[in-house]
Design a protein around this motif. Structure first.
Motif, PDB file in Angstrom:
ATOM      1  N   VAL A 262      -0.796   2.212  -7.636  1.00  0.00           N
ATOM      2  CA  VAL A 262      -1.107   3.065  -6.482  1.00  0.00           C
ATOM      3  C   VAL A 262      -2.588   3.416  -6.489  1.00  0.00           C
ATOM      4  CG1 VAL A 262      -0.676   5.311  -5.404  1.00  0.00           C
ATOM      5  CG2 VAL A 262       1.232   3.985  -6.330  1.00  0.00           C
ATOM      6  N   ASP A 263      -3.105   3.783  -7.666  1.00  0.00           N
ATOM      7  CA  ASP A 263      -4.521   4.109  -7.778  1.00  0.00           C
ATOM      8  C   ASP A 263      -5.383   2.879  -7.529  1.00  0.00           C
ATOM      9  OD1 ASP A 263      -6.616   6.047  -8.474  1.00  0.00           O
ATOM     10  OD2 ASP A 263      -6.940   4.743 -10.209  1.00  0.00           O
ATOM     11  N   LEU A 264      -4.922   1.710  -7.995  1.00  0.00           N
ATOM     12  CA  LEU A 264      -5.666   0.471  -7.757  1.00  0.00           C
ATOM     13  C   LEU A 264      -5.725   0.155  -6.269  1.00  0.00           C
ATOM     14  CD1 LEU A 264      -7.086  -2.102  -8.609  1.00  0.00           C
ATOM     15  CD2 LEU A 264      -4.841  -3.099  -9.163  1.00  0.00           C
ATOM     16  N   HIS A 265      -4.604   0.322  -5.566  1.00  0.00           N
ATOM     17  CA  HIS A 265      -4.607   0.104  -4.112  1.00  0.00           C
ATOM     18  C   HIS A 265      -5.590   1.036  -3.420  1.00  0.00           C
ATOM     19  CE1 HIS A 265      -1.821  -2.924  -2.667  1.00  0.00           C
ATOM     20  NE2 HIS A 265      -0.941  -2.594  -3.594  1.00  0.00           N
ATOM     21  N   ALA A 266      -5.620   2.296  -3.845  1.00  0.00           N
ATOM     22  CA  ALA A 266      -6.546   3.248  -3.231  1.00  0.00           C
ATOM     23  C   ALA A 266      -7.993   2.834  -3.473  1.00  0.00           C
ATOM     24  CB  ALA A 266      -6.282   4.651  -3.787  1.00  0.00           C
ATOM     25  N   PHE A 267      -8.279   2.336  -4.674  1.00  0.00           N
ATOM     26  CA  PHE A 267      -9.641   1.890  -4.990  1.00  0.00           C
ATOM     27  C   PHE A 267     -10.014   0.684  -4.133  1.00  0.00           C
ATOM     28  CE2 PHE A 267     -12.656  -0.636  -7.476  1.00  0.00           C
ATOM     29  CZ  PHE A 267     -13.631   0.318  -7.744  1.00  0.00           C
ATOM     30  N   VAL A 268      -9.105  -0.280  -4.019  1.00  0.00           N
ATOM     31  CA  VAL A 268      -9.370  -1.465  -3.204  1.00  0.00           C
ATOM     32  C   VAL A 268      -9.569  -1.073  -1.743  1.00  0.00           C
ATOM     33  CG1 VAL A 268      -8.343  -3.597  -2.318  1.00  0.00           C
ATOM     34  CG2 VAL A 268      -8.187  -3.054  -4.761  1.00  0.00           C
ATOM     35  N   ARG A 269      -8.751  -0.162  -1.257  1.00  0.00           N
ATOM     36  CA  ARG A 269      -8.883   0.286   0.135  1.00  0.00           C
ATOM     37  C   ARG A 269     -10.262   0.904   0.383  1.00  0.00           C
ATOM     38  NH1 ARG A 269      -4.952   2.492   3.935  1.00  0.00           N
ATOM     39  NH2 ARG A 269      -3.397   2.112   2.325  1.00  0.00           N
ATOM     40  N   GLU A 337       4.977   9.145  -0.028  1.00  0.00           N
ATOM     41  CA  GLU A 337       5.781   9.130  -1.247  1.00  0.00           C
ATOM     42  C   GLU A 337       6.655   7.887  -1.317  1.00  0.00           C
ATOM     43  OE1 GLU A 337       7.975  12.703  -1.531  1.00  0.00           O
ATOM     44  OE2 GLU A 337       6.214  13.998  -1.842  1.00  0.00           O
ATOM     45  N   THR A 338       7.223   7.492  -0.189  1.00  0.00           N
ATOM     46  CA  THR A 338       8.039   6.274  -0.153  1.00  0.00           C
ATOM     47  C   THR A 338       7.190   5.047  -0.429  1.00  0.00           C
ATOM     48  OG1 THR A 338       9.555   7.295   1.440  1.00  0.00           O
ATOM     49  CG2 THR A 338       9.591   4.893   1.260  1.00  0.00           C
ATOM     50  N   VAL A 339       6.026   4.983   0.191  1.00  0.00           N
ATOM     51  CA  VAL A 339       5.133   3.848  -0.025  1.00  0.00           C
ATOM     52  C   VAL A 339       4.726   3.744  -1.489  1.00  0.00           C
ATOM     53  CG1 VAL A 339       2.864   2.895   0.532  1.00  0.00           C
ATOM     54  CG2 VAL A 339       4.295   3.849   2.355  1.00  0.00           C
ATOM     55  N   ASP A 340       4.360   4.878  -2.101  1.00  0.00           N
ATOM     56  CA  ASP A 340       3.955   4.870  -3.515  1.00  0.00           C
ATOM     57  C   ASP A 340       5.103   4.414  -4.413  1.00  0.00           C
ATOM     58  OD1 ASP A 340       1.537   5.783  -2.654  1.00  0.00           O
ATOM     59  OD2 ASP A 340       1.794   7.850  -3.351  1.00  0.00           O
ATOM     60  N   ALA A 341       6.329   4.834  -4.103  1.00  0.00           N
ATOM     61  CA  ALA A 341       7.478   4.426  -4.911  1.00  0.00           C
ATOM     62  C   ALA A 341       7.700   2.926  -4.825  1.00  0.00           C
ATOM     63  CB  ALA A 341       8.725   5.185  -4.454  1.00  0.00           C
ATOM     64  N   VAL A 342       7.520   2.353  -3.632  1.00  0.00           N
ATOM     65  CA  VAL A 342       7.683   0.900  -3.474  1.00  0.00           C
ATOM     66  C   VAL A 342       6.591   0.158  -4.246  1.00  0.00           C
ATOM     67  CG1 VAL A 342       7.659  -1.001  -1.808  1.00  0.00           C
ATOM     68  CG2 VAL A 342       8.851   1.121  -1.253  1.00  0.00           C
ATOM     69  N   ILE A 343       5.360   0.676  -4.203  1.00  0.00           N
ATOM     70  CA  ILE A 343       4.264   0.022  -4.930  1.00  0.00           C
ATOM     71  C   ILE A 343       4.555  -0.011  -6.424  1.00  0.00           C
ATOM     72  CG2 ILE A 343       1.830   0.231  -5.564  1.00  0.00           C
ATOM     73  CD1 ILE A 343       1.306   1.426  -2.823  1.00  0.00           C
ATOM     74  N   ARG A 344       5.120   1.070  -6.951  1.00  0.00           N
ATOM     75  CA  ARG A 344       5.368   1.158  -8.394  1.00  0.00           C
ATOM     76  C   ARG A 344       6.650   0.439  -8.814  1.00  0.00           C
ATOM     77  NH1 ARG A 344       3.444   6.884  -7.706  1.00  0.00           N
ATOM     78  NH2 ARG A 344       1.320   6.919  -8.589  1.00  0.00           N
ATOM     79  N   ASN A 345       7.406  -0.059  -7.853  1.00  0.00           N
ATOM     80  CA  ASN A 345       8.639  -0.791  -8.163  1.00  0.00           C
ATOM     81  C   ASN A 345       8.614  -2.141  -7.441  1.00  0.00           C
ATOM     82  OD1 ASN A 345      10.638   1.276  -9.631  1.00  0.00           O
ATOM     83  ND2 ASN A 345       9.481   2.388  -8.073  1.00  0.00           N
ATOM     84  N   SER A 383      -5.765 -11.212   9.567  1.00  0.00           N
ATOM     85  CA  SER A 383      -5.108 -10.204   8.736  1.00  0.00           C
ATOM     86  C   SER A 383      -4.999 -10.716   7.308  1.00  0.00           C
ATOM     87  CB  SER A 383      -3.714  -9.866   9.267  1.00  0.00           C
ATOM     88  OG  SER A 383      -3.774  -9.333  10.577  1.00  0.00           O
ATOM     89  N   ALA A 384      -5.274  -9.830   6.359  1.00  0.00           N
ATOM     90  CA  ALA A 384      -5.088 -10.143   4.941  1.00  0.00           C
ATOM     91  C   ALA A 384      -4.037  -9.191   4.397  1.00  0.00           C
ATOM     92  CB  ALA A 384      -6.403 -10.006   4.175  1.00  0.00           C
ATOM     93  N   PHE A 385      -2.979  -9.728   3.840  1.00  0.00           N
ATOM     94  CA  PHE A 385      -1.909  -8.931   3.247  1.00  0.00           C
ATOM     95  C   PHE A 385      -2.072  -8.984   1.731  1.00  0.00           C
ATOM     96  CE2 PHE A 385      -0.415 -10.097   7.403  1.00  0.00           C
ATOM     97  CZ  PHE A 385       0.275  -8.975   7.857  1.00  0.00           C
ATOM     98  N   ILE A 386      -2.363  -7.825   1.140  1.00  0.00           N
ATOM     99  CA  ILE A 386      -2.692  -7.730  -0.280  1.00  0.00           C
ATOM    100  C   ILE A 386      -1.527  -7.084  -1.019  1.00  0.00           C
ATOM    101  CG2 ILE A 386      -4.302  -6.763  -1.972  1.00  0.00           C
ATOM    102  CD1 ILE A 386      -6.376  -6.666   0.361  1.00  0.00           C
ATOM    103  N   HIS A 387      -1.040  -7.782  -2.028  1.00  0.00           N
ATOM    104  CA  HIS A 387       0.054  -7.272  -2.853  1.00  0.00           C
ATOM    105  C   HIS A 387      -0.427  -7.183  -4.293  1.00  0.00           C
ATOM    106  CE1 HIS A 387       4.057  -6.579  -4.422  1.00  0.00           C
ATOM    107  NE2 HIS A 387       3.960  -7.650  -5.204  1.00  0.00           N
TER     108      HIS A 387
END
Length: 573
Positions: A262-269, A337-345, A383-387
């Motif tokens: 989640v923190d990595l996504h925030a940094f990339v964003r 909160e839902t988005v963060d839970a999906v990122i961590r799982n 569009s770039a979809f980053i996972h």
């Protein structure tokens, strides 16, 4: 409205097949999910114009069918032959017939002439006989006063009615040409939901759901609405390998780096948004860059409580998290909160992507007060979809770049706005051509089809609760359905490559910076990233093009641990 929205609204009048597919996908099943709208496209005005075009077409077909039926009843057998030949000409205006080779077209002419002319000639002969037995006769009296029915033939009246049918069909085309010029000019506003009160609830749902961050896809393609995949690659790095560990006697005793995705996504964003918000000179900013979260999930849901249901089934309180228990409709928005839970799982049934969208809209160029070049909308959406996933002490980076081509050329109506009234009528005549014959001769069949579609749309929808499995997922995007087959202009293709390269380079540099801040060894990541980006694996129509030379069919992987997978949407092409 944005240009792509205006053009697709015009498509509702220009292409019957396009309009019918839009209405079937959007309105036939009120429980179907709505795909996300990319690049500022707005689905609601397109649906409203499709409904308006359908109503206008229905009026035309009713009037033309009445006139055509009356002309047939008043026509003689010779008139029937004329009408059958007109029907034959109408058949050859169909796109499928025009695509046939010349030899097959000639054979089709002979076969259809026999199959159509002969039966219709018999029909009109029967009509002629029936006129003797109905009110269509003129009584005559012989010398003995006996009344003899004599069939009355009205060829001139029949031709007049046929002429009126063609006039109505042509008038319809003139009307919608003026409609396009008045209602869909640049800067036009979107329609209102109350224009179609019968579908008000569904339209209100569409208006909200198209801006949501949950994509329920129904055709195994999670990027519905974003166009075709141009590039797809992935990189894996080991998080337990820290800097300076080679030859380190304390190897294995140092604390491991904890990477929070989640923190990595925030940094990339943040790093990606700096290309728009932290650039000093306006001309260097990527102005049309937007970032949002996207949750992709296959839209076929299984009722979790099915074995325990004994009474009437309802979606209320059935427990599926992606179905609203109050309405039975798919959810389209998820909180942080839902988005963060999906990122961590990342191993769950929902996949998170950070969606980075850039529209290739060129701003105006000015030298002081002098305009050197006006603003231009290239209509291409990249569009770039980053996972980003952390699993087994490994960081997995996946990037999928999609390109949404511009709207079809025949839907782009801006040339109409420079025409006067007389020239616009002339354009309607020119656009009609031989299609006018098809408009008249196919009116009864089209009327039956439209009535059937209206009845199907008005009947009660199937209750999803009655099925163990129900396909809620969207099958295709209206924006994709109306898109050109590909980006035909060379500069558009170059822009697509440019923005994909910019986003990918910024992404890999941001991930490397983040890992190095935690002391993770990044030489392997850099090597894979260099291989992936420098080889420039791009998807084309017949394979994958590699800048280093050559074209191969099928997926291409570049670099150790990197993968490249080709996908096609398969809809609206």
């Amino acid at each position: 409205m944005q240009n792509s929205t205006r053009y697709l609204c015009a498509g509702a009048y220009l292409d019957d097949h396009f309009r019918d597919r839009v209405l079937r996908e959007v309105l036939d099943d009120p429980y179907r999910a709505v795909p996300p709208s990319h690049g500022g496209f707005d689905l609601l005005p397109v649906v409203l114009h499709c409904l308006r075009a359908e109503r206008l077409l229905l009026v035309r077909d009713v009037v033309v069918s009445v006139l055509l039926t009356a002309a047939c009843l008043l026509a003689s057998s010779i008139g029937g032959i004329v009408l059958s030949l007109m029907l034959l000409a109408a058949l050859f205006t169909l796109p499928r017939m025009r695509r046939l080779p010349l030899g097959q077209r000639i054979v089709s002419v002979l076969v259809l002439q026999f199959l159509i002319t002969l039966p219709l000639t018999l029909v009109f002969s029967v009509i002629t006989v029936l006129r003797f037995l109905t009110a269509s006769y003129q009584p005559s009296f012989d010398v003995n006063g006996t009344v003899t029915p004599v069939a009355s033939d009205h060829p001139l009246l029949s031709l007049l009615l046929l002429f009126c049918a063609f006039a109505v069909a042509l008038g319809y085309r003139v009307v919608w040409h003026f409609t396009l010029r008045v209602m869909l000019k640049p800067g036009a506003t979107a329609g209102r939901i109350d224009e179609a009160p019968r579908f008000a609830d569904r339209l209100a749902y569409i208006d909200r759901a198209q801006w949501g961050n949950i994509t329920l896809y129904g055709n195994e393609y999670p990027f519905v609405g974003a166009g075709d995949v141009q590039r797809s690659w992935s990189i894996v790095v080991e998080l337990d390998r820290l800097k300076g560990e080679k030859g380190d006697p304390h190897h294995g005793t140092r604390p491991r780096a904890h990477i929070d995705p989640v923190d990595l996504h925030a940094f990339v964003r943040t790093r990606l948004l700096e290309m728009r918000d932290a650039v000093e000179f306006p001309g260097e900013r990527v102005e049309r860059l937007h970032i949002s979260d996207q949750l992709a999930v296959r839209g076929v849901f299984t009722r979790t409580e099915w074995p325990n249901v004994t009474g009437p089934r309802s979606w209320r309180e059935q427990g599926h998290p992606l179905i609203d228990p109050d309405t039975g409709l798919p959810r389209f928005s998820a909180g942080k909160e839902t988005v963060d839970a999906v990122i961590r799982n990342p191993q769950g049934g929902i996949r998170h992507y950070q969606r980075v969208t850039v529209t290739a809209e060129a701003p105006e160029i000015r030298d002081g007060d002098v305009q050197l070049a006006p603003a231009e909308d290239q209509e291409v959406v990249v569009s770039a979809f980053i996972h980003l996933a952390v699993e087994g002490r490994m960081l997995y980076t996946q990037c999928v770049v999609t390109v949404l081509p511009p709207v079809r050329d025949d839907f782009q109506i801006d040339r109409l706005f420079s025409l006067g009234d007389a020239a616009l009528v002339g354009a309607a005549f020119e656009h009609a051509g031989l299609k006018l014959v098809a408009d008249v001769m196919f009116a009864p069949a089209r009327l039956v089809r439209t009535a059937y579609q209206a009845m199907r749309r008005s009947r009660s929808a199937a209750n999803p609760a009655a099925f163990l499995l129900y396909p809620f997922g969207s099958r295709f995007s209206v924006r994709e359905l109306g898109a050109a087959h590909r980006t035909d202009r060379f500069m558009q293709r170059l822009d697509a490559v440019k923005y994909s390269r910019i986003i990918e380079q910024r992404l890999t540099e941001a991930v490397v910076d983040y890992l190095e801040a935690f002391g993770v060894e990044t030489s392997g990541y850099r090597q894979q990233a260099t291989s992936v980006i420098d080889h420039s694996v791009h998807f084309v129509d017949n394979g994958v093009h590699v800048n280093s030379g050559g074209t191969v069919n099928g997926p291409v992987a570049a670099g150790s641990g990197a993968t490249a997978v080709q996908h096609r949407t398969g809809e609206g092409r």
